[in-house]
Design an enzyme around this catalytic site. Structure first.
Site, mmCIF file in Angstrom:
data_model
loop_
_atom_site.group_PDB
_atom_site.id
_atom_site.type_symbol
_atom_site.label_atom_id
_atom_site.label_comp_id
_atom_site.label_asym_id
_atom_site.label_seq_id
_atom_site.Cartn_x
_atom_site.Cartn_y
_atom_site.Cartn_z
ATOM 1 N N ASP A 141 0.792 -1.249 0.000
ATOM 2 C CA ASP A 141 0.000 0.000 0.000
ATOM 3 C C ASP A 141 0.826 1.302 0.000
ATOM 4 O O ASP A 141 0.509 2.228 0.766
ATOM 5 C CB ASP A 141 -0.966 0.009 1.196
ATOM 6 C CG ASP A 141 -1.963 -1.146 1.181
ATOM 7 O OD1 ASP A 141 -1.921 -1.964 0.249
ATOM 8 O OD2 ASP A 141 -2.783 -1.222 2.124
ATOM 9 N N LYS A 163 -7.085 -4.981 -2.971
ATOM 10 C CA LYS A 163 -7.835 -5.559 -1.845
ATOM 11 C C LYS A 163 -8.725 -4.492 -1.230
ATOM 12 O O LYS A 163 -8.473 -3.297 -1.393
ATOM 13 C CB LYS A 163 -6.863 -6.105 -0.793
ATOM 14 C CG LYS A 163 -5.958 -5.008 -0.245
ATOM 15 C CD LYS A 163 -4.926 -5.539 0.699
ATOM 16 C CE LYS A 163 -4.037 -4.427 1.207
ATOM 17 N NZ LYS A 163 -4.737 -3.380 1.989
ATOM 18 N N CYS A 173 -2.000 -2.771 7.614
ATOM 19 C CA CYS A 173 -1.917 -3.688 6.477
ATOM 20 C C CYS A 173 -0.631 -4.509 6.451
ATOM 21 O O CYS A 173 -0.663 -5.676 6.063
ATOM 22 C CB CYS A 173 -2.153 -2.928 5.183
ATOM 23 S SG CYS A 173 -3.882 -2.372 5.080
HETATM 24 C C1 VGL Z 1 -4.607 0.681 5.821
HETATM 25 C C2 VGL Z 1 -6.159 1.556 7.252
HETATM 26 C C3 VGL Z 1 -7.143 1.441 6.309
HETATM 27 C C4 VGL Z 1 -3.185 0.276 5.590
HETATM 28 C C5 VGL Z 1 -5.576 0.546 4.856
HETATM 29 O O1 VGL Z 1 -2.753 0.212 4.417
HETATM 30 O O2 VGL Z 1 -2.469 0.017 6.587
HETATM 31 N N1 VGL Z 1 -4.913 1.174 7.027
HETATM 32 N N2 VGL Z 1 -6.846 0.931 5.103
#
Ligand code: VGL
Ligand code: ZN
Length: 202
Positions: free
Chosen positions: A12, A110, A155
């Site tokens: 991410d 995802k 994540c």
């Molecule tokens: C994430 C919170 C919500 C992350 C993704 O990538 O850690 N955290 N969505």
């Protein structure tokens, strides 16, 4: 070059998790040179992308009277309500422009089902619905994973713990990660990762 049985997972590294983004992680963009360098050392490289529809139920905005960062109960358990982030096709959902995405073998998205979040790259937050990543890695003969990315305590940690539970050897390079650290979540995530057998390297 690392063995073909080893994969790098970059979690991410998207605009919304970097300074100026909707769910900015402090120093999120500072990991990018390190991550780009790592990418040249691994033969198997997987990038993940948080990829939510606008009506996603992890967004506080989609719940009446809810503020971001409060916790609610969903059918699959507790869920933090986040600021609206990583909406499919939006600039915030794009990879940070400094990340070299060209060497990636696989880009896994995802969190695309409106009713369930997916922190982990392996299972959605019910911990049973598979993203298919395990099958991909096994089919390529991978048994060892190195993780970097954002955010350490959500994540990255969920992905690392699931991978360890699935039987992969898992290492998290903390130099290549940054955390949200919501109410002690970083320390808790570190403990959970260690308990699951994940090796944390600073
Ligand atoms: C994430 C919170 C919500 C992350 C993704 O990538 O850690 N955290 N969505
Ligand atoms: Zn998300």
């Amino acid at each position: 070059m690392r063995a073909a049985t080893e994969a790098l997972m970059v979690i991410d590294v998207q605009n919304d998790f970097c300074p100026g983004g909707a769910l900015a992680v402090a120093g999120g963009d500072t990991i990018i040179p390190f991550v780009n360098q790592l990418m040249s050392e691994f033969s198997v490289k997987v990038l993940t992308q948080d990829w939510h529809p606008a009506d996603h139920l992890s967004f506080a905005a989609n719940h009446p009277n809810a503020a971001p960062f409060l916790v609610t109960t969903m059918p699959y358990g507790e869920q933090v309500l986040w600021p609206t982030h990583c909406v499919q096709g939006s600039p915030g959902a794009a990879f940070h422009p400094g990340l070299n995405t060209d060497p990636a073998d696989l880009i896994l998205r995802k969190g695309f089902r409106p009713e369930i979040d997916s922190y982990s790259a392996f299972f959605e937050n019910d911990r049973v619905t598979s993203t298919g990543l395990e099958g991909y890695l096994r089919a390529r003969g991978v048994n060892r994973l190195t993780l970097v990315g954002l955010a350490t305590d959500f994540c990255v940690a969920y992905s690392a713990v699931d991978a360890a539970r699935l039987g992969f050897d898992v290492e998290v390079l903390e130099e290549g990660c940054r955390a949200i650290d919501l109410g002690g979540s970083l320390e808790e995530a570190r403990l959970t990762m260690r308990d699951a057998g994940v090796v944390l390297r600073s």
